[in-house]
Design an enzyme around this catalytic site. Structure first.
Site, PDB file in Angstrom:
ATOM      1  CG  PHE A   1      43.654  48.543  37.186  1.00 31.22           C
ATOM      2  CD1 PHE A   1      44.923  48.277  36.681  1.00 31.22           C
ATOM      3  CD2 PHE A   1      43.476  48.569  38.572  1.00 31.22           C
ATOM      4  CE1 PHE A   1      45.997  48.029  37.541  1.00 31.22           C
ATOM      5  CE2 PHE A   1      44.534  48.329  39.430  1.00 31.22           C
ATOM      6  CZ  PHE A   1      45.796  48.055  38.916  1.00 31.22           C
ATOM      7  CB  ILE A   2      41.648  44.356  38.676  1.00 31.33           C
ATOM      8  CG1 ILE A   2      42.184  45.370  39.689  1.00 31.33           C
ATOM      9  CG2 ILE A   2      41.887  42.928  39.177  1.00 31.33           C
ATOM     10  CD1 ILE A   2      41.479  45.344  41.044  1.00 31.33           C
TER      11      ILE A   2
ATOM     12  CG  ASP B   1      29.235  49.525  31.535  1.00 30.51           C
ATOM     13  OD1 ASP B   1      30.460  49.498  31.787  1.00 30.51           O
ATOM     14  OD2 ASP B   1      28.432  50.221  32.187  1.00 30.51           O
TER      15      ASP B   1
ATOM     16  CB  SER C   1      30.967  52.716  32.286  1.00 25.52           C
ATOM     17  OG  SER C   1      31.272  51.707  33.218  1.00 25.52           O
ATOM     18  CB  SER C   2      35.735  53.030  34.171  1.00 30.58           C
ATOM     19  OG  SER C   2      35.623  51.749  34.731  1.00 30.58           O
TER      20      SER C   2
ATOM     21  CB  ALA D   1      31.210  44.542  36.051  1.00 32.87           C
TER      22      ALA D   1
ATOM     23  CD  GLN E   1      30.796  53.896  42.065  1.00 37.53           C
ATOM     24  OE1 GLN E   1      31.758  54.584  41.684  1.00 37.53           O
ATOM     25  NE2 GLN E   1      30.598  53.590  43.325  1.00 37.53           N
TER      26      GLN E   1
ATOM     27  CE1 TYR F   1      33.651  49.929  45.325  1.00 37.11           C
ATOM     28  CE2 TYR F   1      34.877  49.735  47.371  1.00 37.11           C
ATOM     29  CZ  TYR F   1      34.721  49.415  46.037  1.00 37.11           C
ATOM     30  OH  TYR F   1      35.623  48.585  45.425  1.00 37.11           O
TER      31      TYR F   1
ATOM     32  CB  ILE G   1      48.119  64.443  50.743  1.00 31.64           C
ATOM     33  CG1 ILE G   1      49.136  63.947  49.703  1.00 31.64           C
ATOM     34  CG2 ILE G   1      48.005  63.486  51.918  1.00 31.64           C
ATOM     35  CD1 ILE G   1      50.535  63.701  50.257  1.00 31.64           C
TER      36      ILE G   1
HETATM   37  P1  NAD Z   1      37.893  49.524  36.837  1.00 31.57           P
HETATM   38  O1  NAD Z   1      36.977  50.713  36.867  1.00 31.57           O
HETATM   39  O2  NAD Z   1      39.121  49.617  36.014  1.00 31.57           O
HETATM   40  O3  NAD Z   1      37.094  48.217  36.441  1.00 31.57           O
HETATM   41  C1  NAD Z   1      35.682  48.101  36.566  1.00 31.57           C
HETATM   42  C2  NAD Z   1      35.156  47.581  35.245  1.00 31.57           C
HETATM   43  O4  NAD Z   1      33.740  47.379  35.379  1.00 31.57           O
HETATM   44  C3  NAD Z   1      35.363  48.576  34.094  1.00 31.57           C
HETATM   45  O5  NAD Z   1      35.889  47.890  32.972  1.00 31.57           O
HETATM   46  C4  NAD Z   1      33.959  49.116  33.808  1.00 31.57           C
HETATM   47  O6  NAD Z   1      33.778  49.479  32.451  1.00 31.57           O
HETATM   48  C5  NAD Z   1      33.099  47.929  34.234  1.00 31.57           C
HETATM   49  N1  NAD Z   1      31.746  48.329  34.657  1.00 31.57           N
HETATM   50  C6  NAD Z   1      31.399  49.332  35.512  1.00 31.57           C
HETATM   51  N2  NAD Z   1      30.066  49.398  35.640  1.00 31.57           N
HETATM   52  C7  NAD Z   1      29.556  48.409  34.842  1.00 31.57           C
HETATM   53  C8  NAD Z   1      28.253  47.979  34.539  1.00 31.57           C
HETATM   54  N3  NAD Z   1      27.165  48.583  35.069  1.00 31.57           N
HETATM   55  N4  NAD Z   1      28.089  46.939  33.694  1.00 31.57           N
HETATM   56  C9  NAD Z   1      29.161  46.327  33.127  1.00 31.57           C
HETATM   57  N5  NAD Z   1      30.438  46.702  33.374  1.00 31.57           N
HETATM   58  C10 NAD Z   1      30.627  47.732  34.222  1.00 31.57           C
HETATM   59  O7  NAD Z   1      38.274  49.229  38.377  1.00 31.57           O
HETATM   60  P2  NAD Z   1      39.223  48.109  39.011  1.00 31.57           P
HETATM   61  O8  NAD Z   1      40.084  48.821  39.976  1.00 31.57           O
HETATM   62  O9  NAD Z   1      39.834  47.244  37.980  1.00 31.57           O
HETATM   63  O10 NAD Z   1      38.179  47.261  39.874  1.00 31.57           O
HETATM   64  C11 NAD Z   1      37.767  45.927  39.502  1.00 31.57           C
HETATM   65  C12 NAD Z   1      37.017  45.310  40.663  1.00 31.57           C
HETATM   66  O11 NAD Z   1      37.873  45.177  41.801  1.00 31.57           O
HETATM   67  C13 NAD Z   1      35.810  46.107  41.153  1.00 31.57           C
HETATM   68  O12 NAD Z   1      34.796  45.200  41.531  1.00 31.57           O
HETATM   69  C14 NAD Z   1      36.332  46.840  42.358  1.00 31.57           C
HETATM   70  O13 NAD Z   1      35.283  47.182  43.254  1.00 31.57           O
HETATM   71  C15 NAD Z   1      37.261  45.790  42.927  1.00 31.57           C
HETATM   72  N6  NAD Z   1      38.307  46.328  43.812  1.00 31.57           N
HETATM   73  C16 NAD Z   1      39.284  47.130  43.296  1.00 31.57           C
HETATM   74  C17 NAD Z   1      40.268  47.601  44.145  1.00 31.57           C
HETATM   75  C18 NAD Z   1      41.411  48.462  43.657  1.00 31.57           C
HETATM   76  O14 NAD Z   1      42.276  48.800  44.458  1.00 31.57           O
HETATM   77  N7  NAD Z   1      41.481  48.817  42.386  1.00 31.57           N
HETATM   78  C19 NAD Z   1      40.234  47.275  45.509  1.00 31.57           C
HETATM   79  C20 NAD Z   1      39.211  46.473  45.991  1.00 31.57           C
HETATM   80  C21 NAD Z   1      38.263  45.981  45.120  1.00 31.57           C
END
Ligand code: NAD
Length: 316
Positions: free
Chosen positions: A11-12, A32, A34-35, A77, A79, A145, A204
């Site tokens: 997503f981000i 990878d 995975s999501s 990347a 979890q 986490y 909720i």
């Molecule tokens: P997301 O799940 O859409 O993105 C995570 C990405 O990492 C995915 O594309 C997934 O395929 C990849 N990934 C997961 N495990 C992997 C592995 N073992 N090897 C390679 N790739 C792997 O989630 P997001 O919301 O876009 O989050 C992106 C980052 O921002 C993360 O580090 C998350 O912890 C951080 N974050 C997000 C938020 C939020 O509100 N969405 C808030 C704080 C921090």
């Protein structure tokens, strides 16, 4: 500048890829899938190499950096589910701690000049007594986490001090926007929208009066562009500075979608934070960034995307 974005198919990450390509940078993605998905990078994959690699595999991460030779690595990347981290802390740490160490080790081995780490303002501070919470408040995470994210931050600072690269740590609030999937509790906007569009009642937790700091992904991408420059070293909250209760968020989403469905209720989970509102003064003073998209406005393109995705799934 050549930048490798881990998690760039997520997503981000996919928004960061888009913004960096638009700014004229060479961009590659390590993910990878995975999501994350290739569909998130639609229209970009002719210019953006995608290395399908798991960050838990140190050899594969090092081989990717050896092949691409980025100047900057942005590590996204992860979890991303707080609940999954509580259910299986070892699995969470394998990706978010050991995986991060593999990325850091590869950066040092291949002369990366600058690193950006995606951390989490919503979890590293825990329930801070100071609201809005500035970066000086010591981390006190309540979930595996959050602990993993704090560990990642500490390793990054250690590597910065020992190996001559610079590092920007971005502590995101609750990021929302188009392409967010309803997995992981950070995706609450996507979760509520998907349920409401399907005519179902979302649940909720707690009393819904817990307050979170919602920040649109376009604002995050602008902050990232500023932070992803070699020499830019620091730790910054990237958030709106405004607290919104989950009940108020629910009303805003239901109102914009034009539906009235009574939400279900469930008890508090032990890892839930009551108030997470982040101070953003440091980012304004250091890098000149301020949030531009208030929640009511940011929900418009987000919910339009959710609606289009929902309608496409019905048609499929
Ligand atoms: P997301 O799940 O859409 O993105 C995570 C990405 O990492 C995915 O594309 C997934 O395929 C990849 N990934 C997961 N495990 C992997 C592995 N073992 N090897 C390679 N790739 C792997 O989630 P997001 O919301 O876009 O989050 C992106 C980052 O921002 C993360 O580090 C998350 O912890 C951080 N974050 C997000 C938020 C939020 O509100 N969405 C808030 C704080 C921090």
């Amino acid at each position: 500048m050549r930048i490798l974005i881990t998690g760039g198919a997520g997503f981000i990450g996919s928004h960061l890829v888009e913004h960096h390509v638009r700014a004229g940078h060479q961009v590659a993605v390590l993910d990878d899938l995975s999501s994350g998905t290739r569909a998130n990078l639609t229209g970009l994959l002719d210019r953006v190499p995608l290395f399908q690699v798991d960050i838990r595999d140190g050899d594969a991460v090092r081989a990717t950096l050896a092949a691409y030779r980025p100047h900057v690595v942005s590590h996204h990347a992860a979890q991303v589910s707080v609940r999954a981290s509580a259910d299986d802390p070892v699995r969470d740490a394998e990706t978010n701690v050991l995986g991060t160490l593999h990325v850091l080790g590869a950066c040092v081995a291949h002369g990366v000049r600058h690193l950006v780490l995606a951390s989490s303002g919503g979890t590293v501070y825990g329930d801070s007594p100071q609201v809005p919470t500035p970066e000086e408040v010591p981390p006190a995470p309540l979930s595996p986490y959050g602990i993993g994210k704090e560990a990642g931050e500490r390793y990054v600072r250690c590597f910065e001090a020992s190996h001559g690269l610079t590092a920007a740590i971005l502590r995101y609030g609750n990021v929302y926007g188009p392409r967010q999937q309803p997995h992981g509790e950070a995706g609450v906007v996507a979760i509520f929208a998907r349920k409401l569009l399907a005519g179902e009642a979302p649940t909720i937790q707690w009393d819904g009066e817990q307050r979170k700091d919602f920040i649109h992904v376009e604002d995050v991408a602008r902050a990232h562009l500023l932070a992803a420059r070699p020499g830019v070293s620091g730790t910054w909250n990237v958030a709106s500075g405004v607290g919104t209760s989950v009940n108020a968020l629910y009303q805003a989403i239901a109102g914009q979608l034009g539906v009235t469905i009574r939400p279900g209720r469930a008890p508090r989970r032990p890892t839930d934070v009551r108030t997470s509102v982040l101070a953003v003064t440091r980012l304004r003073e250091d890098l000149g960034w301020t949030p531009q998209i208030p929640l009511e406005l940011g929900l418009i393109d987000t919910l339009a995307w959710c609606r289009a995705t929902h309608e496409a799934s019905l048609a499929a």
